[in-house]
Write an enzyme that holds these catalytic residues in place. Structure first.
Site, PDB file in Angstrom:
ATOM      1  N   LYS A  91       0.909  -1.097   0.022  1.00 50.12           N
ATOM      2  CA  LYS A  91      -0.180   0.077   0.180  1.00 50.12           C
ATOM      3  C   LYS A  91       0.657   1.174   0.210  1.00 50.12           C
ATOM      4  CE  LYS A  91      -3.863   0.387   2.065  1.00 50.12           C
ATOM      5  NZ  LYS A  91      -4.849   0.232   3.456  1.00 50.12           N
ATOM      6  N   ILE A  92       0.557   2.054  -0.902  1.00 50.52           N
ATOM      7  CA  ILE A  92       1.285   3.282  -1.160  1.00 50.52           C
ATOM      8  C   ILE A  92       0.260   4.584  -1.033  1.00 50.52           C
ATOM      9  CG2 ILE A  92       3.012   4.699  -2.612  1.00 50.52           C
ATOM     10  CD1 ILE A  92       4.214   2.220  -3.465  1.00 50.52           C
TER      11      ILE A  92
END
Length: 372
Positions: A143-144
């Site tokens: 997750k970014i």
């Protein structure tokens, strides 16, 4: 075990149900497997707040590992990395059969980069690679956040053949940047010799937080026209996002060339789907966001509510673009500054994850100190 019929209907309508929760207790007790077997759950998402709650209140589930880490001299950052990646790796193993059965579309588990890196591109890329290698499971998603620094990091990480869950998307304009980053990353991944078909991505578009912020502003304006718009912005925003998804992946010419080389679309993911206003139906952001090739990350409480009395509105998204634009035009007409709304939500989103991470650092540090 028998699957819940309401959730079966949701899945058959094209929505992948991912649980927005994870803890070591949930895995070890068989609770996660039960959700897969009875609630049509085909994925898991995590975030700093989820880990903060799991580790800080997890009791004995983490005690032995924390004691071992303390004896080894691990600092708090190394300890948290070990604790969280172990949980995510175990969840990936539980979901591996789903991953295989779905051809890699589902069976995914997400882990987020340190939220303190939200405004640092190179450091985000570095940690994304580190987490990918540490978990070492092909059904992982990194997750970014879709911050200005995060968007180029998304392209850089995908270019290395790593699957990504883009988080903290609030506006359709930023969502378009995210889709462009995904396509740029795929172009580079292919040039780097990676198998495009092995790269997956979802774009997490936040819903209920949009209503919370805009409803607050509508209440402050207070006119009948403003009050009539309460509870409409979150769904309208998501529906416009889906229309943008259709343009990029079903209409425009760039993606088909990548698809011919094995690439898959970056699916829209509806996040923040627990209802925060008790005046709204408790399954609103699930029942009213139904469309093919989407994901809904559902908190446990909302999942149970949907299993009990959720409904499928098959016409909730497709063809709703014009009506949703009318909602946004009306919001602007009554005085809501939508640009400011999205800036505030992005900033507060990063701050909330920062705060949860800081609380996790404090709690874990205390537990390490108690075992030294």
């Amino acid at each position: 075990m028998t699957q819940n019929p309401n959730l079966v209907a949701l899945s058959e309508a094209g929505v992948s149900v991912w649980l927005d929760d994870l803890s070591r207790t949930l895995i070890a007790s068989g609770g996660l497997q039960e959700q897969i077997d009875t609630r049509s759950v085909v994925g898991v998402t995590t975030n700093p707040a989820i880990f903060q709650n799991a580790i800080s209140s997890g009791g004995g589930a983490y005690a032995d590992q924390i004691a071992d880490l303390a004896r080894s001299g691990a600092d708090v950052d190394r300890a948290i990395t070990a604790l969280t990646t172990d949980d995510v790796r175990s969840a990936c193993d539980v979901l591996a059969p789903v991953f295989e059965a779905s051809g890699g579309a589902d069976g995914r588990v997400s882990i987020e980069v340190d939220p303190r890196l939200a405004n640092k591109t190179a450091e985000t890329v570095e940690q994304a690679v580190e987490l990918w290698n540490l978990v070492d499971r092909k059904n992982l998603l990194i997750k970014i956040p879709a911050t200005p620094a995060g968007v180029p990091a998304i392209a850089d990480v995908i270019a290395q053949g790593i699957s990504v869950n883009v988080t903290l998307i609030f506006s359709v304009d930023r969502y378009r940047e995210v889709m462009d980053a995904y396509l740029d990353g795929l172009d580079r991944a292919l040039r780097n010799g990676h198998d495009a078909g092995a790269i997956a991505s979802v774009a997490s578009f936040f819903v209920s937080r949009v209503d919370s912020e805009i409803d607050k502003r509508l209440d402050a304006i207070g006119t009948p026209e403003a009050l009539e718009l309460r509870g409409k912005a979150g769904l309208a925003n998501a529906r416009l996002a889906y229309a943008a998804y259709q343009e990029v992946f079903e209409t425009e010419t760039r993606f088909p060339d990548l698809q011919a080389q094995g690439a898959v679309p970056q699916r829209p993911l509806w996040a923040s789907t627990g209802v925060k206003n008790p005046e709204y139906p408790d399954t609103l952001y699930v029942s009213e966001l139904v469309a093919p090739n989407t994901v809904n990350t559902v908190p446990g409480k909302t999942l149970e509510a949907y299993a009990d009395h959720g409904w499928v509105n098959a016409e909730s998204i497709i063809g709703q673009g014009p009506a949703s634009r009318e909602v946004f035009d009306a919001l602007t007409a009554v005085g809501v500054d939508l640009g400011d709304v999205f800036e505030v939500l992005e900033r507060e989103g990063v701050e909330k994850f920062d705060q949860a991470w800081a609380e996790l650092l404090t709690a874990t540090s205390a537990q390490l100190d108690a075992n030294r």
